[in-house]
Design an enzyme around this catalytic site. Structure first.
Site, short mmCIF file in Angstrom:
data_model
loop_
_atom_site.label_atom_id
_atom_site.label_comp_id
_atom_site.label_asym_id
_atom_site.label_seq_id
_atom_site.Cartn_x
_atom_site.Cartn_y
_atom_site.Cartn_z
CB SER A 1 33.20 30.64 35.66
OG SER A 1 34.45 31.66 35.74
CG HIS A 2 37.12 28.70 35.13
ND1 HIS A 2 36.41 29.05 36.17
CD2 HIS A 2 37.92 27.40 35.41
CE1 HIS A 2 36.57 28.04 37.11
NE2 HIS A 2 37.34 27.16 36.81
CG ASP B 1 36.14 33.91 33.22
OD1 ASP B 1 35.99 35.06 32.90
OD2 ASP B 1 35.81 33.25 34.22
CG ASP C 1 31.90 34.33 34.53
OD1 ASP C 1 33.10 34.15 34.23
OD2 ASP C 1 31.56 34.54 35.77
CG ASP D 1 34.46 36.11 36.79
OD1 ASP D 1 35.06 35.34 36.07
OD2 ASP D 1 33.85 35.80 37.97
NE ARG D 2 38.40 32.14 36.82
CZ ARG D 2 38.95 30.97 37.25
NH1 ARG D 2 40.08 30.58 36.63
NH2 ARG D 2 38.41 30.15 38.02
CE LYS E 1 37.17 35.33 39.25
NZ LYS E 1 36.21 34.59 40.13
#
Ligand code: VG1
Ligand code: CO
Length: 541
Positions: free
Chosen positions: A113-114, A277, A279, A281-282, A376
C-alpha cells in the site's frame, strides 16, 4: 512441467496485520517465505481446489516474481482458473471489482500500500474474499495458525506464464486469463458518476492535477481523466507505475505528496488537486489553498453523494473507523442516516455493506469508498468530488465553507511517532491502559476527562468481537484523543495519536492551534516523551 510438494518448516512472524502480511521485500524474497504464507492462506480459506481467483498487485519490486509463484501454487493446489491483470498489475479497488464482477471465490492482492517500494523497502500480500473485501479476522487468524504448523507446500514447476499479453492460457490444469487491468474499472466508474457533466466542466476550463506518485493509479487516472473526460494530457503526474515508485513514498498526505501541495498552495494553482497511494485505495483531496482533511472529505461526500447518479436515491447508511472524526456523524444525524463506528481497517466495513446497512465508508487515513466494491477507492473519491463540483458549480473552498457553516467543524489531526522501539511502545500502551480507570474527572489545563476506555467492537452482523482497538480519552464537551499502534509497519512500532475538537463558531482556525490544548493533555496523560524520548511527531496529517 510437474507438480511438486516441497518440504518446509514454519517461519515466525507471519501474522497478518491491519491489511494483510507486510514485511521488508528481502524478507519475502527469503527461502520459502512467500510460499509458506501462500500455502497457509490457501489452507486458511479451506483450499483452492476447483476455485477461481483474481491475482494482481501494485507493481512494486517483486510483484512480477511473486505473482508467478502464486500462479504456480494455485495451479498445484488445484485451482480451476485465475484471472490476472496484464503484467501482474491491478489496483486494490480494481481487484475487488474483478472478484465481484466475475463472481470468483476471492483474490490475492500484492501490495504494501502506502509503504515505499524497492528491493530494500516493503512488500505485502493479502487475501480478499468472494465479496471482494479483505479477509476478516477469523480467516486471517486461521491463516496465521497454519503458518505455525506448515510442513509442506505445493507448487507447479515449469516455465513462467506470459503475463504481458491479454488472453487465455493454461498452467497445468488451471486456466489463466490475463485481462486489461483498467477496462472493467472504467466501466464501473462510468456507471456511478455523471461523466458528461464532469467533461463539460473540464471543457469549460476546469484544471485538475492528479498525482499518482509513480504507483498503480497512473493508467487508471489517465484512462479516465485524460482519455475519457478530456482533461489535458499532463493532468496526471508521475503516471507510470515504477518498481520503486521512483523513490517516492506513495502515501497521499501533505507530507509525502508535497509536490502536489506546493502546486496547490502556489500562484496559479489548478482548480482541483488529488493524489493516491501505492495500491490506489487511498486519496487526498486539495483545492487551491484549501487542504481537505480525510474526515471532512467523508462528511462532504455523505452530504452530497446524491448528486452522483449511482447514489441518487441517497445512502443506505454510513460508517467510519473509530479514530476518524465525527464530522460524518453530524451529516448522518441531519439526513437521518444510520452511522456505524468500526475498528481501524477496511475489513470491518464488509459485513455492514454486505448486509445493506451502509453504502459509504471512510477512514481518517485518506480512505473513502462505497459499496461499489469492498475496498476503499482513491479514484472513486476523486470522481465523487468532481461530480459534486460539476453538479453544484462550487469550488473546493466554497464547498468546505458551506459544509462547516451547515454542520459545524470537527478540527482534526493525526500525529505519527514512527520507528519507536517495539518494546517501549508496548510498555507505553500497557501503562496507558492501566491508567484509564482513574482518568475520569481529572483536569488537564481547561479540559476535564469525561471518560476513557479501550475500544472494543461487536460486529452487529456476525456477532464477532475485536478487543483492544485503540485507547480513547473523551473530554467534557466532546473533544477527544485516541491512541493506537499501527498494524501496517515493517520495522519498529508507529504510535498514532488522533486528535479531535468540535467547534460550531470559530470555523477558520489553523487545526494545530485549535487542537493545542488537547495535544498538551494527550502528551501529559500518555507520557510519550517519558516512554519514548519523543517530543514531536514525525508526520502530521
Ligand atoms: C493504516 C491506517 C488504516 C488503514 C490501513 C491500510 O493502518 O491507519 O486506517 O486501513 O493503514 O491502508 P495502521 O494499522 O497502520 O494504522 V492501506 O491504504 O495501507 O491498505
Ligand atoms: Co493502500
Amino acid at each position: 512441467m510437474t507438480k511438486a510438494t516441497i518440504a518446509t518448516s514454519p517461519i515466525e512472524g507471519q501474522k497478518p496485520g491491519t491489511s494483510g502480511l507486510r514485511k521488508k521485500c528481502r524478507v519475502f524474497m527469503g527461502a520459502h517465505y512467500l510460499e509458506n504464507f501462500v500455502q497457509a492462506m490457501f489452507d486458511g480459506i479451506g483450499g483452492v481446489a476447483g476455485k477461481t481467483l483474481v491475482v494482481g498487485g501494485d507493481g512494486r519490486f517483486h510483484n512480477d516474481v511473486a505473482t508467478q509463484t502464486i500462479l504456480a501454487m494455485a495451479a498445484a493446489n488445484g485451482a480451476a482458473r485465475v484471472i490476472v491483470g496484464q503484467n501482474a498489475l491491478l489496483s486494490t479497488p480494481a481487484a475487488s471489482h474483478l472478484i465481484r464482477l466475475n463472481k470468483t471465490d476471492g483474490g490475492v492482492i500484492l501490495s504494501a500500500s502506502h509503504n515505499p517500494g524497492g528491493e530494500d523497502e516493503d512488500f505485502g500480500i493479502k487475501f480478499n474474499m468472494s465479496n471482494g473485501g479483505p479477509a476478516p479476522e477469523g480467516i486471517t487468524n486461521a491463516m496465521f495458525e497454519r503458518t505455525k504448523v506448515i510442513d509442506a507446500y505445493h507448487i507447479w514447476q515449469g516455465d513462467p506464464v506470459d503475463l504481458s499479453t491479454i488472453g487465455t492460457s493454461v498452467l497445468g490444469d488451471m486456466q489463466v486469463d490475463v485481462v486489461d487491468p483498467v477496462a472493467a474499472y472504467v466501466d464501473l466508474m462510468q456507471s456511478l458518476f455523471d461523466f458528461p457533466a464532469i467533461a463539460k466542466m473540464i471543457k469549460g476550463g476546469f484544471r485538475i492535477r492528479f498525482d499518482s506518485m509513480c504507483a498503480i493509479t497512473g493508467p487508471y487516472a489517465r484512462a479516465i481523466l485524460e482519455d475519457t473526460l478530456g482533461a489535458a494530457k499532463d493532468t496526471v503526474a508521475h503516471a507510470t507505475p515504477l518498481p520503486d515508485f521512483g523513490g517516492m513514498h506513495p502515501d497521499p498526505n501533505p507530507t509525502w505528496a508535497h509536490e502536489l501541495m506546493d502546486e496547490m498552495m502556489g500562484a496559479d494553482a489548478p482548480d482541483f488537486g488529488c493524489a493516491s497511494d501505492g495500491d490506489g485505495d487511498r486519496n487526498m483531496i486539495v483545492g487551491p489553498n484549501c487542504y481537505v482533511s480525510p474526515s471532512d472529505s467523508l462528511a462532504v461526500i455523505a452530504a452530497n453523494a446524491h448528486l452522483a447518479p449511482g447514489y441518487k436515491d441517497g445512502l443506505k447508511g454510513v460508517a467510519r473507523s473509530m479514530p476518524t472524526s465525527a464530522a460524518v456523524d453530524r451529516v448522518a444525524q441531519a439526513l437521518g442516516l444510520d452511522c456505524y463506528e468500526t475498528p481501524t481497517g477496511w475489513k470491518f466495513f464488509g459485513n455492514l455493506m454486505d448486509d445493506g446497512r451502509v453504502s459509504l465508508c471512510g477512514e481518517e487515513s485518506f480512505g473513502t469508498g462505497s459499496d461499489h466494491v469492498r475496498e476503499k477507492d482513491g479514484v472513486w473519491a476523486v470522481l465523487m468530488w468532481l461530480n459534486i463540483m460539476a453538479a453544484t458549480g462550487k469550488s473546493v473552498p466554497e464547498l468546505m465553507e458551506d459544509h462547516w457553516a451547515r454542520f459545524g467543524r470537527n478540527y482534526y489531526s493525526r500525529h505519527d511517532f514512527e520507528a519507536i522501539v517495539s518494546e517501549k511502545a508496548d510498555v507505553l500502551m500497557t501503562a496507558l491502559r492501566g491508567s484509564l480507570d482513574g482518568l475520569a474527572g481529572q483536569n488537564y489545563g481547561p479540559l476535564t476527562v469525561e471518560k476513557a476506555d479501550d475500544y472494543a467492537y461487536l460486529d452487529p452482523v456476525d456477532g464477532s468481537t475485536s478487543a483492544q482497538q485503540g485507547v480513547r480519552v473523551v473530554f467534557e464537551g466532546g473533544s477527544r484523543f485516541v491512541v493506537r499502534l499501527s498494524g501496517t509497519g515493517t520495522s519498529g512500532a508507529t504510535l498514532r495519536l488522533y486528535l479531535e475538537k468540535v467547534e460550531t463558531k470559530a470555523l477558520n482556525l489553523e487545526p494545530q492551534a485549535a487542537l493545542a490544548e488537547i495535544i498538551a493533555a494527550a502528551h501529559s496523560i500518555i507520557g510519550i516523551e517519558g516512554f519514548t524520548g519523543r517530543t514531536a511527531p514525525d508526520v502530521i496529517t
